[in-house]
Structure formats: structure tokens, C-alpha cells
Design an enzyme around this catalytic site. Structure first.
Site, PDB file in Angstrom:
ATOM      1  N   LYS A 150     -41.669  60.011   3.452  1.00 43.33           N
ATOM      2  CA  LYS A 150     -41.339  58.849   4.316  1.00 43.33           C
ATOM      3  C   LYS A 150     -40.428  58.827   5.003  1.00 43.33           C
ATOM      4  O   LYS A 150     -40.248  58.425   6.220  1.00 43.33           O
ATOM      5  CB  LYS A 150     -41.520  57.692   3.467  1.00 43.33           C
TER       6      LYS A 150
ATOM      7  N   THR B  15     -49.401  45.042   7.539  1.00 48.02           N
ATOM      8  CA  THR B  15     -50.231  46.094   8.319  1.00 48.02           C
ATOM      9  C   THR B  15     -51.484  46.016   7.625  1.00 48.02           C
ATOM     10  O   THR B  15     -51.643  45.762   6.609  1.00 48.02           O
ATOM     11  CB  THR B  15     -49.525  47.281   8.037  1.00 48.02           C
TER      12      THR B  15
ATOM     13  N   ASP C 224     -56.892  61.724  10.650  1.00 47.73           N
ATOM     14  CA  ASP C 224     -55.871  61.860   9.300  1.00 47.73           C
ATOM     15  C   ASP C 224     -54.968  60.774   9.040  1.00 47.73           C
ATOM     16  O   ASP C 224     -54.123  60.728   9.907  1.00 47.73           O
ATOM     17  CB  ASP C 224     -55.458  63.301   9.253  1.00 47.73           C
TER      18      ASP C 224
ATOM     19  N   THR D 249     -52.476  60.292   7.070  1.00 47.71           N
ATOM     20  CA  THR D 249     -51.099  60.575   6.521  1.00 47.71           C
ATOM     21  C   THR D 249     -50.099  60.371   7.647  1.00 47.71           C
ATOM     22  O   THR D 249     -50.029  61.009   8.630  1.00 47.71           O
ATOM     23  CB  THR D 249     -51.172  62.203   6.107  1.00 47.71           C
TER      24      THR D 249
ATOM     25  N   GLY E 175     -48.400  55.177   8.588  1.00 51.92           N
ATOM     26  CA  GLY E 175     -47.673  54.069   8.306  1.00 51.92           C
ATOM     27  C   GLY E 175     -46.108  54.424   8.732  1.00 51.92           C
ATOM     28  O   GLY E 175     -45.396  53.376   9.027  1.00 51.92           O
ATOM     29  N   ASP E 176     -45.838  55.500   8.419  1.00 50.73           N
ATOM     30  CA  ASP E 176     -44.215  55.869   8.661  1.00 50.73           C
ATOM     31  C   ASP E 176     -43.866  56.046  10.149  1.00 50.73           C
ATOM     32  O   ASP E 176     -43.155  55.357  10.665  1.00 50.73           O
ATOM     33  CB  ASP E 176     -43.985  57.241   8.195  1.00 50.73           C
TER      34      ASP E 176
END
Length: 300
Positions: free
Chosen positions: A42, A219, A245, A247, A250-251
Site C-alpha cells: 500500500k 469509498t 483488476d 488490485t 484504493g491506493d
């Protein structure tokens, strides 16, 4: 004058990714795609995402003296992140085991490795980085006592952004510094604990705000996001894309929001921009490889 728009304090992992038709049940084995190895974590993800957007970014993290650690350092430098705060050694580099299903949803198991050795004394040793940074962002893939030390070392006029993932109860000292606290539905419910709140995200945001943060962002995936502060609660619409994807999305959202806040945007404006960045990230495979540039976000 700040040297950095954003200082990210957090984790750096090697992401070991396998595509699956469906995630296994308990005791079950399923076959997947060939293994792909990507730089992730993250903290490292947020730093790369911000740098890709044009933010002057530094990372404070710890990696192992191994091939995965070198992969992570190379990816940071290639994105333009200042790695002066990246410490090497003490444990193997952290690893994330990720399965991705055909809808783009993922499940992740993290072995913290060197991330668990990022200690409060490491934060105190680089106080100059904090005073040179307009915004400081962190997460919870590093020890909580290290996050507390981050709060204690903030410059008087800097802004602190926290994504409490993986979620756990937070001390009042940390909550009070958050501006904003960024949570998804699962993280919100863990932090709220046994508190009785309604089913509406607006209710979660208001109760979270009452716990001490200066502002809150919730979110909501394809439903967008909402922002809450003393000025009220505002919905931020989603950006419709075909997800490949999720992955790192959120970061990317958190990094974009933190950067835009430091640039002077309002919380709602920053969240709307971050929603566009997060949406762009889910249209490509991987975490850091999927992060867009500012030019890609501004393109019609």
C-alpha cells in the site's frame, strides 16, 4: 516552501498474482494462471501513483536486502519517487499473495516481512522529511506504534491522510489527526466496532466523524464515494469503466486525493479527481503498472 507534495509512510511488498476462475473454498485446490510478480504494498503503491500524477513524492518504508527489495526500489525510482527514506535489511521483503477472479475482484494475504520492522525510531530519524512534506499519508500494513509516531512527527501545518487497511481500532491521537480518514465499508465497520449505526454510508461517515477525525471519506466501489466534514456530507459519483483488476485501485484513489488536497482542492473536488484515477487503475492488470499519468486522466 515544501520539498515534497506528499510523503508516504508505509508498506512495500512484492505482489505474487495468480488469476483464477473462482477463489477456492476451505480445503479446496483450484488451478490458476501463470504466476506474475509485481511491485506493490500500500505504501509503495501510493507513492508510485502520486508520482505518476506529477506529485513530488518521497517514501519512508523498509524492504529486505533481496531480489524483491531491489524490484521495489527500481519501481519507485522509475516512477520518480525519492527513495532516501527507504531502509534496507532487517527481514525479507514483504510479500502479498493475490488471487484475481474474472470479474477483477481480488483476495489478498500479506506476509509483512520487513514492513513489520519499520519502527518508531525510524520515523524519528528522518524528521527532516516530515518537515519538508506538505501532506503525509500512511496505512496499517506497518506497526500501529509507527503510525502513532508519524502523527507525533507531523509538521505543524502539514496534512495527515490515513487509510486504515487492514483495519483495526485506532487510538484517539491518530483519529484526531486524520484529515481525512479514508475507509471502505469493511474498514468503516471494523473501526466503528459495536457502535449501532444505520445501513446508509452517510450514517457511517457521521459516526466516524464524531470519533475525532477532521474529515472522513467513505469509498463505495461502483457506487462512488462520499465525503464528510463539519460542513456536511456530500456524495461523489462513480466513474463507469469495465473492471479488469481492482488490485491497487484504493491506493491510487488515496494517493490522488492526498495530492490534490495538498494542491488546494476542496475535499469533494479531491475525491472526484481521485475517483477518476481509481477508475482508470482498474482497467489494467496489476497495481503499479495500472496507475495513470495526469495526462491520461485529463484526456477526454
Amino acid at each position: 516552501m515544501y520539498d515534497y507534495d506528499l510523503l508516504v509512510v508505509g508498506s512495500a511488498n512484492a505482489d505474487l498474482v495468480i488469476g483464477v476462475e473462482r477463489r477456492p473454498e476451505a480445503g479446496e485446490t483450484v488451478l490458476g494462471s501463470d504466476l506474475a510478480v509485481h511491485p506493490g504494498g500500500k505504501g509503495a503503491n501510493q507513492a508510485v501513483a502520486a508520482a505518476r500524477l506529477g506529485a513530488r513524492t518521497a517514501l519512508l518504508a523498509r524492504v529486505g536486502d533481496d531480489a524483491y527489495g531491489r524490484l521495489l526500489l527500481d519501481s519507485q525510482r522509475a516512477a520518480g519517487v525519492d527513495t532516501v527514506g527507504v531502509l534496507v535489511g532487517g527481514a525479507p521483503t514483504g510479500v502479498a499473495l493475490i488471487t484475481v477472479d474474472p470479474s477483477g475482484d481480488n483476495s489478498i494475504v500479506v506476509s509483512p516481512g520487513a514492513n513489520g520492522r519499520l519502527r518508531p525510531e525510524d520515523v524519528r530519524a528522518v524528521g527532516s522529511l516530515f518537515h519538508a512534506s506538505r501532506v503525509v499519508s500512511t496505512q496499517l500494513e506497518i506497526p500501529l506504534e509507527t503510525v502513532v509516531e508519524v502523527v507525533r512527527n507531523l509538521a505543524p501545518d502539514s496534512r495527515f491522510v490515513l487509510n486504515p487497511s487492514p483495519p483495526r481500532p485506532l487510538p484517539p491521537e491518530v483519529l484526531a489527526a486524520c484529515d481525512p480518514l479514508i475507509v471502505n465499508e469493511h474498514e468503516a465497520k471494523v473501526i466503528l466496532g459495536e457502535a449501532r449505526v444505520g445501513e446508509a454510508p452517510e450514517d457511517w461517515a457521521r459516526v466516524l466523524l464524531a470519533r475525532g477525525p477532521r474529515s472522513v471519506v467513505v469509498t463505495l466501489g461502483p457506487e462512488g464515494a462520499l465525503v464528510a466534514s463539519s460542513e456536511g456530507v456530500t456524495r461523489v459519483p462513480s466513474v463507469r469503466v469495465d473492471a479488469v483488476d481492482t488490485t491497487g485501485a484504493g491506493d491510487a484513489f488515496t494517493a490522488a486525493l492526498a495530492w490534490r488536497l495538498g494542491a488546494g482542492s476542496s475535499l469533494a473536488e479531491a475525491a472526484a479527481y481521485a475517483a477518476r484515477v481509481g477508475a482508470a487503475a482498474v482497467t489494467k492488470q496489476g497495481a503499479q503498472d495500472s496507475f495513470p499519468t495526469a495526462e491520461e486522466i485529463e484526456a477526454p
